[in-house]
Design a protein around this motif. Structure first.
Motif, PDB file in Angstrom:
ATOM      1  N   PHE A   1      18.389 -27.555   0.772  1.00 37.01           N
ATOM      2  CA  PHE A   1      19.658 -27.500   1.356  1.00 37.01           C
ATOM      3  C   PHE A   1      20.359 -26.190   0.853  1.00 37.01           C
ATOM      4  O   PHE A   1      20.662 -26.219  -0.272  1.00 37.01           O
ATOM      5  N   SER A   2      20.692 -25.387   1.694  1.00 37.28           N
ATOM      6  CA  SER A   2      20.901 -23.991   1.231  1.00 37.28           C
ATOM      7  C   SER A   2      22.170 -23.421   1.935  1.00 37.28           C
ATOM      8  O   SER A   2      22.182 -23.395   3.297  1.00 37.28           O
ATOM      9  N   VAL A   3      23.248 -22.780   1.154  1.00 34.05           N
ATOM     10  CA  VAL A   3      24.409 -22.152   1.650  1.00 34.05           C
ATOM     11  C   VAL A   3      24.154 -20.749   0.841  1.00 34.05           C
ATOM     12  O   VAL A   3      24.345 -20.621  -0.286  1.00 34.05           O
ATOM     13  N   GLY A   4      23.869 -19.882   1.537  1.00 32.72           N
ATOM     14  CA  GLY A   4      24.023 -18.217   0.913  1.00 32.72           C
ATOM     15  C   GLY A   4      22.601 -17.944   0.769  1.00 32.72           C
ATOM     16  O   GLY A   4      21.506 -18.046   1.325  1.00 32.72           O
ATOM     17  N   ASP A   5      22.535 -16.992  -0.230  1.00 36.68           N
ATOM     18  CA  ASP A   5      21.282 -16.202  -0.640  1.00 36.68           C
ATOM     19  C   ASP A   5      20.396 -16.451  -1.759  1.00 36.68           C
ATOM     20  O   ASP A   5      19.754 -15.524  -2.106  1.00 36.68           O
ATOM     21  N   CYS A   6      20.459 -17.281  -2.376  1.00 38.29           N
ATOM     22  CA  CYS A   6      19.563 -17.886  -3.447  1.00 38.29           C
ATOM     23  C   CYS A   6      18.319 -18.457  -2.729  1.00 38.29           C
ATOM     24  O   CYS A   6      18.103 -18.618  -1.746  1.00 38.29           O
ATOM     25  N   ILE A   7      17.212 -18.028  -3.431  1.00 39.46           N
ATOM     26  CA  ILE A   7      15.779 -18.249  -2.988  1.00 39.46           C
ATOM     27  C   ILE A   7      14.932 -19.184  -3.408  1.00 39.46           C
ATOM     28  O   ILE A   7      14.907 -19.769  -4.878  1.00 39.46           O
ATOM     29  N   LEU A   8      14.110 -19.839  -2.688  1.00 36.97           N
ATOM     30  CA  LEU A   8      13.196 -20.902  -2.931  1.00 36.97           C
ATOM     31  C   LEU A   8      11.701 -20.397  -2.469  1.00 36.97           C
ATOM     32  O   LEU A   8      11.547 -20.218  -1.418  1.00 36.97           O
ATOM     33  N   CYS A   9      10.955 -20.256  -3.476  1.00 33.70           N
ATOM     34  CA  CYS A   9       9.460 -20.000  -3.242  1.00 33.70           C
ATOM     35  C   CYS A   9       8.405 -21.177  -3.511  1.00 33.70           C
ATOM     36  O   CYS A   9       8.677 -21.981  -4.404  1.00 33.70           O
ATOM     37  N   LEU A  10       7.494 -21.270  -2.863  1.00 31.89           N
ATOM     38  CA  LEU A  10       6.579 -22.118  -2.915  1.00 31.89           C
ATOM     39  C   LEU A  10       5.303 -21.403  -3.241  1.00 31.89           C
ATOM     40  O   LEU A  10       4.832 -20.968  -2.035  1.00 31.89           O
TER      41      LEU A  10
ATOM     42  N   GLN B   1      15.120 -18.766   3.637  1.00 32.59           N
ATOM     43  CA  GLN B   1      15.521 -17.047   4.077  1.00 32.59           C
ATOM     44  C   GLN B   1      16.783 -16.996   3.660  1.00 32.59           C
ATOM     45  O   GLN B   1      17.756 -18.005   3.600  1.00 32.59           O
ATOM     46  N   ARG B   2      16.973 -15.803   3.028  1.00 35.09           N
ATOM     47  CA  ARG B   2      18.531 -15.549   2.349  1.00 35.09           C
ATOM     48  C   ARG B   2      19.590 -15.367   3.420  1.00 35.09           C
ATOM     49  O   ARG B   2      19.114 -14.576   4.379  1.00 35.09           O
ATOM     50  N   GLN B   3      20.481 -15.990   3.412  1.00 35.58           N
ATOM     51  CA  GLN B   3      21.672 -15.926   4.292  1.00 35.58           C
ATOM     52  C   GLN B   3      22.823 -15.456   3.740  1.00 35.58           C
ATOM     53  O   GLN B   3      23.430 -15.718   2.772  1.00 35.58           O
ATOM     54  N   PHE B   4      23.341 -14.218   4.149  1.00 30.08           N
ATOM     55  CA  PHE B   4      24.646 -13.677   3.609  1.00 30.08           C
ATOM     56  C   PHE B   4      25.841 -13.934   4.368  1.00 30.08           C
ATOM     57  O   PHE B   4      25.775 -14.666   5.452  1.00 30.08           O
ATOM     58  N   TYR B   5      26.824 -13.824   3.686  1.00 29.11           N
ATOM     59  CA  TYR B   5      28.073 -14.023   4.165  1.00 29.11           C
ATOM     60  C   TYR B   5      28.322 -15.711   4.372  1.00 29.11           C
ATOM     61  O   TYR B   5      28.926 -16.210   5.217  1.00 29.11           O
TER      62      TYR B   5
END
Length: 271
Positions: free
Chosen positions: A143-152, A167-171
């Motif tokens: 669950f992502s809000v904003g621009d932190c990154i998760l890699c597998l 994917q990073r989401q800005f604003y």
């Protein structure tokens, strides 16, 4: 840290790690922190993270936060999850199926959309990106809000050029400026089946990827470091020292762990 060795929570205002990289081992999970370089103008750390895990029930629950202006928004999110800890852990104890992840998503949405939480957000200075990741059995959910990154990272996926899950989401933020105050809140939710064998989950704030000279601007660059012959802790130390040597100003927080999956993963019907 809580009394239980299976719980960890930190906000950058508690200890900023400016000029002082750190790698902490929590059982099989590594937490790397670097507050940035004072000679580049850094003097505070607004990141934060929370780590829960239960080996018997086979899950990890991680929150990664990257705020700006102040760390107040990071602090209120961690406080909110501390209040709801028992309910969330009850959900994580359920078997891994579609309904479990749906209940988890509903729970988190209810927390972020509650009038009590929204009211607290209106009073803080600044806002934060927020990435929540759960690994349960052979699945990862985020669950992502904003621009932190998760890699597998997995050799089968790497062979096809896939390294990053979200994917990073800005604003997009939670806090003084808050996506959950909009008529249509904006956030990203995803699920992924882990491959058979060794899976490496790697979360990071943007200080790592926006470092001057861009040593880790692409998730493949990170994979190339963590996939070498050194141990995981040494690899994270190496990355933190490298960004320090490149005069990074922004803070970096990393949460990283490996899971071995014995169950067979989905493959094409013609194989």
């Amino acid at each position: 840290m809580n009394n239980s060795t299976k719980d960890f929570s930190w906000v950058g205002s508690q200890e900023d790690f400016v000029d002082k990289p750190s790698v902490l081992q929590l059982n099989h999970i590594l937490v790397g922190r670097y507050g940035g370089n004072s000679n580049a103008g850094q003097y505070k750390n607004e990141d934060g993270c929370l780590v829960w895990y239960n080996e018997k029930e086979d899950w990890e629950f991680v929150i990664l936060l990257d705020a700006h202006y102040t760390s107040e928004s990071t602090k209120i999110i961690l406080e909110q999850f501390d209040k709801e800890e028992n309910d969330i852990k009850d959900l994580l104890s359920l078997s891994a199926n579609q309904q479990t992840f749906k209940k988890l998503e509903d729970k988190i949405l209810n927390m972020f959309q509650s009038e009590e939480f929204l009211s607290v957000c209106r009073e803080v200075k600044g806002e934060t990106a927020c990435l929540i990741v759960v690994r349960k059995d052979k699945y990862v959910w985020w669950f992502s809000v904003g621009d932190c990154i998760l890699c597998l990272f997995h050799q089968e996926l790497a062979a096809l050029g896939q390294y990053q899950l979200n994917q990073r989401q800005f604003y997009e933020w939670i806090g003084q400026v808050n996506t959950f105050e909009q008529e249509v809140p904006c956030y990203t939710v995803g699920r992924r089946e882990l491959r058979q064998g060794e899976n490496h989950l790697f979360l990071t704030t943007d200080g790592l990827i926006e470092c001057p000279n861009e040593p880790y601007s692409n998730s493949k660059d990170i994979y190339n470091v963590v996939n070498n012959m050194n141990d995981d802790e040494s690899n994270i130390w190496s990355m933190l020292k490298n960004i320090r040597n490149n005069d990074v100003r922004d803070s970096t927080t990393i949460v990283s762990w490996k899971i071995n999956i014995s169950k067979v993963a989905t493959i094409p019907s013609d194989q």
